[in-house]
Structures are given as C-alpha cells and as structure tokens.
Design a protein around this motif. Structure first.
Motif, PDB file in Angstrom:
ATOM      1  N   ALA A 186      59.764  43.207 111.378  1.00  0.00           N
ATOM      2  CA  ALA A 186      59.365  44.544 110.947  1.00  0.00           C
ATOM      3  C   ALA A 186      59.950  44.887 109.576  1.00  0.00           C
ATOM      4  CB  ALA A 186      59.817  45.576 111.977  1.00  0.00           C
ATOM      5  N   LEU A 187      61.140  44.319 109.284  1.00  0.00           N
ATOM      6  CA  LEU A 187      61.806  44.631 108.017  1.00  0.00           C
ATOM      7  C   LEU A 187      61.677  43.516 106.975  1.00  0.00           C
ATOM      8  CD1 LEU A 187      65.117  46.243 109.361  1.00  0.00           C
ATOM      9  CD2 LEU A 187      62.998  47.381 108.693  1.00  0.00           C
ATOM     10  N   ALA A 188      60.943  42.469 107.313  1.00  0.00           N
ATOM     11  CA  ALA A 188      60.867  41.300 106.422  1.00  0.00           C
ATOM     12  C   ALA A 188      60.287  41.632 105.053  1.00  0.00           C
ATOM     13  CB  ALA A 188      60.041  40.196 107.086  1.00  0.00           C
ATOM     14  N   ASP A 189      59.349  42.556 104.991  1.00  0.00           N
ATOM     15  CA  ASP A 189      58.678  42.866 103.730  1.00  0.00           C
ATOM     16  C   ASP A 189      59.251  44.100 103.019  1.00  0.00           C
ATOM     17  OD1 ASP A 189      56.914  40.735 104.114  1.00  0.00           O
ATOM     18  OD2 ASP A 189      55.551  41.970 105.327  1.00  0.00           O
ATOM     19  N   ARG A 190      60.343  44.630 103.543  1.00  0.00           N
ATOM     20  CA  ARG A 190      60.955  45.795 102.908  1.00  0.00           C
ATOM     21  C   ARG A 190      61.623  45.381 101.596  1.00  0.00           C
ATOM     22  NH1 ARG A 190      62.360  50.062 106.598  1.00  0.00           N
ATOM     23  NH2 ARG A 190      63.753  50.873 104.965  1.00  0.00           N
ATOM     24  N   THR A 191      61.329  46.082 100.525  1.00  0.00           N
ATOM     25  CA  THR A 191      61.903  45.749  99.213  1.00  0.00           C
ATOM     26  C   THR A 191      63.084  46.648  98.856  1.00  0.00           C
ATOM     27  OG1 THR A 191      60.305  47.235  98.148  1.00  0.00           O
ATOM     28  CG2 THR A 191      59.692  44.904  98.354  1.00  0.00           C
ATOM     29  N   ASP A 192      63.352  47.658  99.699  1.00  0.00           N
ATOM     30  CA  ASP A 192      64.437  48.587  99.387  1.00  0.00           C
ATOM     31  C   ASP A 192      65.760  48.209 100.051  1.00  0.00           C
ATOM     32  OD1 ASP A 192      63.214  49.085 101.854  1.00  0.00           O
ATOM     33  OD2 ASP A 192      64.014  51.137 101.925  1.00  0.00           O
ATOM     34  N   LEU A 193      65.800  47.001 100.680  1.00  0.00           N
ATOM     35  CA  LEU A 193      67.007  46.550 101.363  1.00  0.00           C
ATOM     36  C   LEU A 193      67.573  45.318 100.674  1.00  0.00           C
ATOM     37  CD1 LEU A 193      65.739  46.863 105.053  1.00  0.00           C
ATOM     38  CD2 LEU A 193      67.262  48.440 103.846  1.00  0.00           C
ATOM     39  N   ILE A 213      69.203  41.852 106.204  1.00  0.00           N
ATOM     40  CA  ILE A 213      68.400  41.749 107.426  1.00  0.00           C
ATOM     41  C   ILE A 213      68.847  40.578 108.304  1.00  0.00           C
ATOM     42  CG2 ILE A 213      66.074  41.460 108.360  1.00  0.00           C
ATOM     43  CD1 ILE A 213      65.026  42.829 105.836  1.00  0.00           C
ATOM     44  N   PRO A 214      69.005  39.349 107.751  1.00  0.00           N
ATOM     45  CA  PRO A 214      69.483  38.252 108.603  1.00  0.00           C
ATOM     46  C   PRO A 214      70.842  38.543 109.226  1.00  0.00           C
ATOM     47  CG  PRO A 214      68.578  37.397 106.562  1.00  0.00           C
ATOM     48  CD  PRO A 214      68.672  38.885 106.398  1.00  0.00           C
ATOM     49  N   ASP A 215      71.769  39.123 108.467  1.00  0.00           N
ATOM     50  CA  ASP A 215      73.094  39.439 108.988  1.00  0.00           C
ATOM     51  C   ASP A 215      73.008  40.440 110.126  1.00  0.00           C
ATOM     52  OD1 ASP A 215      74.199  37.737 107.162  1.00  0.00           O
ATOM     53  OD2 ASP A 215      74.794  39.300 105.738  1.00  0.00           O
ATOM     54  N   GLU A 216      72.188  41.461 109.946  1.00  0.00           N
ATOM     55  CA  GLU A 216      72.049  42.473 110.986  1.00  0.00           C
ATOM     56  C   GLU A 216      71.373  41.892 112.229  1.00  0.00           C
ATOM     57  OE1 GLU A 216      73.406  45.314 110.876  1.00  0.00           O
ATOM     58  OE2 GLU A 216      74.041  45.244 108.788  1.00  0.00           O
ATOM     59  N   VAL A 245      63.248  39.433 122.778  1.00  0.00           N
ATOM     60  CA  VAL A 245      62.218  39.535 121.738  1.00  0.00           C
ATOM     61  C   VAL A 245      62.515  40.623 120.697  1.00  0.00           C
ATOM     62  CG1 VAL A 245      59.793  40.159 121.377  1.00  0.00           C
ATOM     63  CG2 VAL A 245      60.400  38.505 123.144  1.00  0.00           C
ATOM     64  N   LEU A 246      63.214  41.694 121.072  1.00  0.00           N
ATOM     65  CA  LEU A 246      63.438  42.811 120.139  1.00  0.00           C
ATOM     66  C   LEU A 246      64.126  42.401 118.831  1.00  0.00           C
ATOM     67  CD1 LEU A 246      64.248  46.026 122.214  1.00  0.00           C
ATOM     68  CD2 LEU A 246      62.305  45.574 120.717  1.00  0.00           C
ATOM     69  N   PRO A 247      65.138  41.512 118.834  1.00  0.00           N
ATOM     70  CA  PRO A 247      65.691  41.064 117.547  1.00  0.00           C
ATOM     71  C   PRO A 247      64.642  40.411 116.647  1.00  0.00           C
ATOM     72  CG  PRO A 247      67.205  40.517 119.314  1.00  0.00           C
ATOM     73  CD  PRO A 247      65.944  40.998 119.968  1.00  0.00           C
ATOM     74  N   THR A 248      63.690  39.700 117.255  1.00  0.00           N
ATOM     75  CA  THR A 248      62.596  39.101 116.484  1.00  0.00           C
ATOM     76  C   THR A 248      61.706  40.187 115.888  1.00  0.00           C
ATOM     77  OG1 THR A 248      62.584  37.177 117.949  1.00  0.00           O
ATOM     78  CG2 THR A 248      60.618  37.527 116.603  1.00  0.00           C
ATOM     79  N   VAL A 249      61.381  41.194 116.692  1.00  0.00           N
ATOM     80  CA  VAL A 249      60.561  42.308 116.215  1.00  0.00           C
ATOM     81  C   VAL A 249      61.275  43.026 115.068  1.00  0.00           C
ATOM     82  CG1 VAL A 249      59.508  44.520 116.845  1.00  0.00           C
ATOM     83  CG2 VAL A 249      59.467  42.607 118.470  1.00  0.00           C
ATOM     84  N   TYR A 250      62.571  43.251 115.223  1.00  0.00           N
ATOM     85  CA  TYR A 250      63.382  43.898 114.180  1.00  0.00           C
ATOM     86  C   TYR A 250      63.325  43.100 112.880  1.00  0.00           C
ATOM     87  CZ  TYR A 250      67.601  45.352 111.660  1.00  0.00           C
ATOM     88  OH  TYR A 250      68.479  45.784 110.697  1.00  0.00           O
ATOM     89  N   ARG A 251      63.526  41.790 112.994  1.00  0.00           N
ATOM     90  CA  ARG A 251      63.541  40.921 111.806  1.00  0.00           C
ATOM     91  C   ARG A 251      62.199  40.931 111.093  1.00  0.00           C
ATOM     92  NH1 ARG A 251      63.350  38.571 107.804  1.00  0.00           N
ATOM     93  NH2 ARG A 251      64.351  36.629 107.146  1.00  0.00           N
TER      94      ARG A 251
END
Length: 432
Positions: free
Chosen positions: A199-206, A211-214, A191-197
C-alpha cells in the motif's frame, strides 16, 4: 486391598501402567531391539509402512553429501527422498505417544506438534544458514506452502478418500468452526504486513528505507501476538473446552472402521518412543541441513523458482507423514480426527512455526518478516475462504475433496512459472 489398587488390564490382556491410557499400553518395559524395529517398520498404517521402504536412501543421501559434494542435483534428490521416511518416523512416534495420553485432546495436540517438528527444524536451518537474507523468500513461501498443502491437498485427499465409500461424512462444528476461525485470524495476521508494504510502495513522501524497516517491526510485533493467540488456542482445546473435544474424539474412535485391528497392534514402550524420537530428530536435522544447502543450486543453476521450492517442494516432503496419517483416518471414518490434524497443523504453522522463525531471525540479526509476494498472500486468503465454505455445512464428500486438490494443482502450476524477485536466484521461474 482397595479396588483402585488392583491391577488393571487392557484389551490385549496387558497390565496397564499408571498414567498410561489402556489403548497405548505396550505390555513391555525398556527397549527390545527386534520388537522396536518391527513395530517402527509397520508404522501407523499400510501406506506409512510402504514409505519406510525409502530408509535405505538415508545413508546414501548422507554419504553423497560428504563423498561427492559436487553432485548437487543427486544430493538434493536423495535428501528430498530421505526426508520422507525420517519425517514419517517422527509422525509415528507422535502417534504412539498420543495413544498413551489419558487425555484425548492433549494427545491430538501432541501428535500435531510432533508432525510440525520437521517443519520447525527446516525453518531454523534455512534462517541460520541464510547468507544475509538469501533464504528468506524460500522461508516465506514455505510458510504459506505448508498451510496450502494442509488445507487444500491433504484436506482434499481426506474428503476424497472418505467419500469414496460413503455419500458424505459428518464432522463436529466445534472442530471445524474453531479451526476455520483460527485460520482466518492467522491469515489476516500473516497477510497484513504484505498489504502494508504494498500500500505504501508508491508513496513518494516517505524516506526510501522507512517502509521496509517498519514492515520488519510490524512483522515482529505480529509474530508475538500470533504466538499468544496459539497459546490461547491450546488452552481452549486442552483446558477450558477439553470436555467437548474429548467427547468428539472418543466418539470418532468408536466409529473407526478397523479399530479392532488397530488395538491389537504391538505398541512401542515409552522408552522406545524416546529412542525413536532421538533417532528421527537426528536424521531429520542432518538431512534438513544437506537439503537446504542445495536450494541455492536448484534456484540458480536449475532455474527452479523460490515460489515452487517453498510453496510446493518443501511442504510436500516435510508434511508427508501428517498427510498419510490424516488420509488414513478419513478412510477409517474418523473425519473429526483427520480434520483436527489437518487444521491443527495449519494453525501451528501460522501461529507457532512462522512466528518462531521471525523471532529467531530477529535474535540472530536476520530480517525475516511477513512481507510475502502478493501472489502467495492472495492464494492463502482464497484457500482459507474456499475451505471455510466447504466446512460450513458440517459435511464432506468426494466432490469437495477433488475441488480442493484441483485448486492446489492450479497454485502449483502458477508457482512453477512464478519468477524470482529481482536480483535473487534465477532470473525466471521453472518454465523459462
């Protein structure tokens, strides 16, 4: 002549082959066609024997694929049904081989592994035949669906049938604690990769593609760690703590309600086990390919959601044999065996089968990862917590069994109406 060189005989009067457990000795050598068919048809229990009635569907399913390729729905239905007796044969061979093992803990691991062979084949066919990453959502759902089917539907059925004629059944803490602990760790890893994805989905500074690659990289690293965890778990069972597990399983065998009937049954020879395994794997592989090829039709034309196909349909057919065996063990008061098979199958899916498909996808250039839908991930964690709470007191009853099954039905209903990801398959789930 020393005592150790004298012939040893089992309960049926058969001379025991060196290295074979007396309970698994068939008293024969080589292949006897009529006996082979008779023993295989009778299977491990009455319910499994009834399942073998579906064997005539197998040639029909294969013939339809080649003769009427445009009959997509009929091909899917017949191959879905044909997978049940084929998977049942794989499970039966695993049980026959486990009987022959002098080491009970190794026998349980072998039997559980054979039960997972069908799942591994299906996952590999899905990832290999995937057009780009089209089958990846189905594989992700099937991974979690397999775990949910084991932990909720199968375990619930075991608790229910075992509690029908008893106030409760008691199981050993070594089996339940090791199993529930491993599932908590596996759930976290999945589940943690899902949480990671998310958690950062709405970040505009990346960067948009970072995010998908990571997430893929994290999933591959997690897959390797989970595989190592599985190896450690197997060593724990069959090497360092094998004495505890052997004692538990031997005690379970002694309290088997119909052990005398089970011992008196004819068994397959080792050669016949190998032959049955080759036949079953050939049929399973062929049917898996035909079944998987029809999934796009079911999703796009029949509007069945990826979530329902993966979470419910695929696990039900691939796990049928394991479920029947575990339920029969619970009915016979072998609750530790049943628990070991149910939790063992869930652990194998999470720590072996799922990492394998990620690594194979990595090798053939498919971006298979652990980026599950939030619905699937939350359902998995809640299921692990629910089952863990029922295992904590070391006892089970039919009420707990019913509750597990009810939770599974709720998840199935939600999965049926769950829409596909944007741009994949049907626009809506099965209810639209």
């Amino acid at each position: 002549m020393g005592r150790n060189n004298l012939p040893q005989y089992n309960h049926n009067g058969h001379e025991v082959t060196r290295g074979i457990h007396p309970d698994g000795e068939s008293g024969r050598r080589g292949i006897h066609p009529l006996k082979f068919v008779k023993v295989s048809a009778r299977s491990s229990n009455k319910v499994s024997a009834v399942v073998n009635i579906l064997w005539p569907v197998v040639p029909v399913a294969i013939a339809l694929h080649f003769a009427k390729p445009e009959w997509h729905l009929a091909i899917f239905i017949t191959n879905f049904l044909a997978m049940i007796p084929a998977a049942n044969l794989v499970g039966f061979v695993g049980q026959e081989l486990s009987r022959k093992m002098t080491h009970k803990a190794i026998g349980v691991v072998i039997e559980t592994t054979f039960g997972s062979v069908v799942e591994i084949i299906l996952f590999m066919v899905l990832i290999k035949t995937s057009d780009g990453d089209s089958n990846v959502p189905v594989i992700r759902a099937a991974i979690l669906g397999s775990i949910l089917a084991n932990m909720l539907l199968c375990l619930g059925a075991c608790f229910f049938v075992g509690g029908l004629t008893r106030v409760h059944q008691e199981f050993h803490s070594a089996v339940s604690e090791a199993g529930s602990g491993m599932m908590l760790v596996a759930g976290m890893g999945l589940v943690l990769p899902t949480v990671y994805r998310n958690a950062l989905a709405d970040r505009t500074d990346l960067p948009a593609n970072e995010i998908p690659d990571e997430t893929v990289k994290i999933s591959r690293a997690t897959a390797i760690i989970l595989l190592v965890a599985y190896i450690v778990y197997v060593i724990f069972q069959v090497k360092s703590h094998d004495g505890i597990f052997n004692e538990i399983y031997e005690h379970d065998e002694k309290r088997d309600a119909d052990r005398h009937k089970d011992l008196a049954k004819d068994k397959l020879t080792l050669t016949e086990c190998i032959l049955a395994l080759l036949i079953a794997l050939a049929v399973v592989s062929m049917i898996a390919v035909f079944l998987v090829l029809e999934i796009p039709f079911m999703v796009e034309e029949r509007h069945i959601s990826d979530a329902f196909v993966g979470l419910i349909l695929v696990p039900l057919v691939e796990k049928a044999a394991e479920h029947l065996t575990s339920i029969d063990e619970a009915w016979d008061n072998q609750i530790n065996f049943a628990l070991a098979h149910v939790l063992g199958a869930s652990i194998q899916t999470a720590l072996l089968n799922a990492p394998l498909v990620v690594i194979v996808g990595w090798g053939i250039g498919k971006n298979m990862d652990f980026r599950f839908e939030v619905f699937d991930a939350v359902a998995l964690i809640l299921a692990i917590l629910v089952v863990g709470s029922f295992l904590r007191d070391g006892k089970s009853n039919y009420l707990e069994g019913c509750l597990c099954i009810f939770v599974y039905v709720i998840i199935a209903i939600c999965a049926f109406y769950y829409p596909n990801p944007e741009g994949h398959g049907a626009e809506h789930g099965g209810g639209h």
